[in-house]
Design a protein around this motif. Sequence first.
Motif, short mmCIF file in Angstrom:
data_model
loop_
_atom_site.label_atom_id
_atom_site.label_comp_id
_atom_site.label_asym_id
_atom_site.label_seq_id
_atom_site.Cartn_x
_atom_site.Cartn_y
_atom_site.Cartn_z
N HIS A 102 10.69 3.50 5.05
CA HIS A 102 10.56 2.60 5.78
C HIS A 102 11.60 1.76 6.93
O HIS A 102 12.44 2.58 7.03
N ARG A 157 1.52 6.80 3.61
CA ARG A 157 2.96 7.12 3.37
C ARG A 157 4.24 7.09 4.53
O ARG A 157 3.82 8.09 5.30
N THR A 196 7.12 -1.81 8.30
CA THR A 196 6.88 -1.79 7.52
C THR A 196 7.47 -2.73 6.65
O THR A 196 6.06 -3.08 5.48
N GLU A 197 7.89 -3.22 6.94
CA GLU A 197 8.56 -5.01 6.21
C GLU A 197 8.26 -5.49 7.32
O GLU A 197 8.00 -7.00 5.98
N THR A 252 2.62 1.50 3.46
CA THR A 252 1.71 0.91 3.92
C THR A 252 1.19 0.96 4.67
O THR A 252 0.58 1.85 5.33
N THR A 303 11.56 5.45 1.34
CA THR A 303 9.46 5.89 1.86
C THR A 303 8.67 4.90 0.86
O THR A 303 9.32 4.82 -0.22
N THR A 304 7.70 4.45 1.69
CA THR A 304 6.39 3.22 1.20
C THR A 304 5.74 3.80 1.22
O THR A 304 5.05 3.77 2.89
N ASP A 353 13.80 8.71 -2.21
CA ASP A 353 12.90 6.51 -2.57
C ASP A 353 12.82 6.10 -0.55
O ASP A 353 12.99 4.42 -0.71
#
Length: 354
Positions: A281, A278, A285-286, A269, A266-267, A264
């Motif tokens: 994080h 993908r 990415t934030e 972005t 990864t995101t 969990d």
Amino acid sequence: MPRRTALTELLGIEHPVIQAPMGGAATPELAAAVSATGALGSLGAAVLPPDELVRQAGAVRAATDRPFNVNFFCHQPPELDASGAARARERFGPLYRELGLGQPPEPSVPPIAFDEARLAALLEIRPAVASFHFGLPDRAAVGAIREAGCRVLSSATTVAEAEDLAERGADAVIAQGAEAGGHRGSFLVAGDDGPVGTLALVPQVVDAIDLPVIAAGGIGDGRGLAAALALDAAGAQIGTAFLACPEAAIHPLYRDALRSTRADATTITRAFSGRPARALHNRATEEAGADPLPFPAQLSMSGPLGAAAAERGSGDFLAMWAGQAAPLARELPAAELVARIVSDAQHVLAALAD
Ligand SMILES: Cc1cc2nc3c(=O)[nH]c(=O)nc-3n(C[C@H](O)[C@H](O)[C@H](O)COP(=O)(O)O)c2cc1C
């Protein structure tokens, strides 16, 4: 033992496994090691200038006479407008200053789209396989590539995309599920929202088109390959699991991050390139994903930031593409990894058949 599928027949390979083309990370050493096992190795060619592509393809050929794959990005290069560029410089300003980089540069568009020069290089190389991301080139180019003896593959993230690729001359379609690391291959949908998972996507694509389907996304070991075959895929394209191989070229900070990651972590972005992808994080990415420049112009802003932070020993702004199966990756030489995946899949399939 080799397992024959419609994909192994089509590509002239022994194992229904494609090592994904991974821009920057998939070296000639990686591609050659994978191809030499009887699976299909791929160069991370999309971001290479044509002369470097020809050099790398030569290096693969010098190491193995087995089939290999060369990959390209099929996006339309964007026009940059002054107000979007000014907004990007404003947004990146505080991050550049934090890293002592001064003012952000004027955004630019890296020349990485498939074009005449890349077509010429491809026709000179004549690899067994040419694969594309973000759709396919025009029909004349696809015709010329197929006439040169190359099989043409491309990725679909929806059934409609798979049907479109089939209609435009693909020889096989990669069904790329939401779990996949790297860029979403989406070209008829935006790709950020509601991406379909591999388990749901693959059988729907198999039902919709009359071509071999290759499952991609979240396949990290022999169980995943067996699952892909159980879904009626003719093979699997695997990316993230190969990043842990010593032959892959990734920054040591990226390698370390992969070692300690979770499913969990990864995101999806647009922070790095402007297109949904993908990645692990991190601060980029934030903090750098809002109102991105169009692909691939965002790279001209995010790239220097990632490099500067990495020089200081931080992966905060590094593009660390990775899929949800990253924790399954094993640090093995590529040939051993392929052998392990193939033999584990055989055991799983044999156990299920009992
Ligand atoms: C580091 C990395 C770079 C990638 N670069 C490319 C690329 O240049 N071209 C491409 O077609 N796909 C690229 N992909 C996507 C792969 O083709 C594939 O869809 C994906 O790796 C499958 O999911 P997995 O990572 O869970 O195995 C990349 C994936 C990763 C992890």
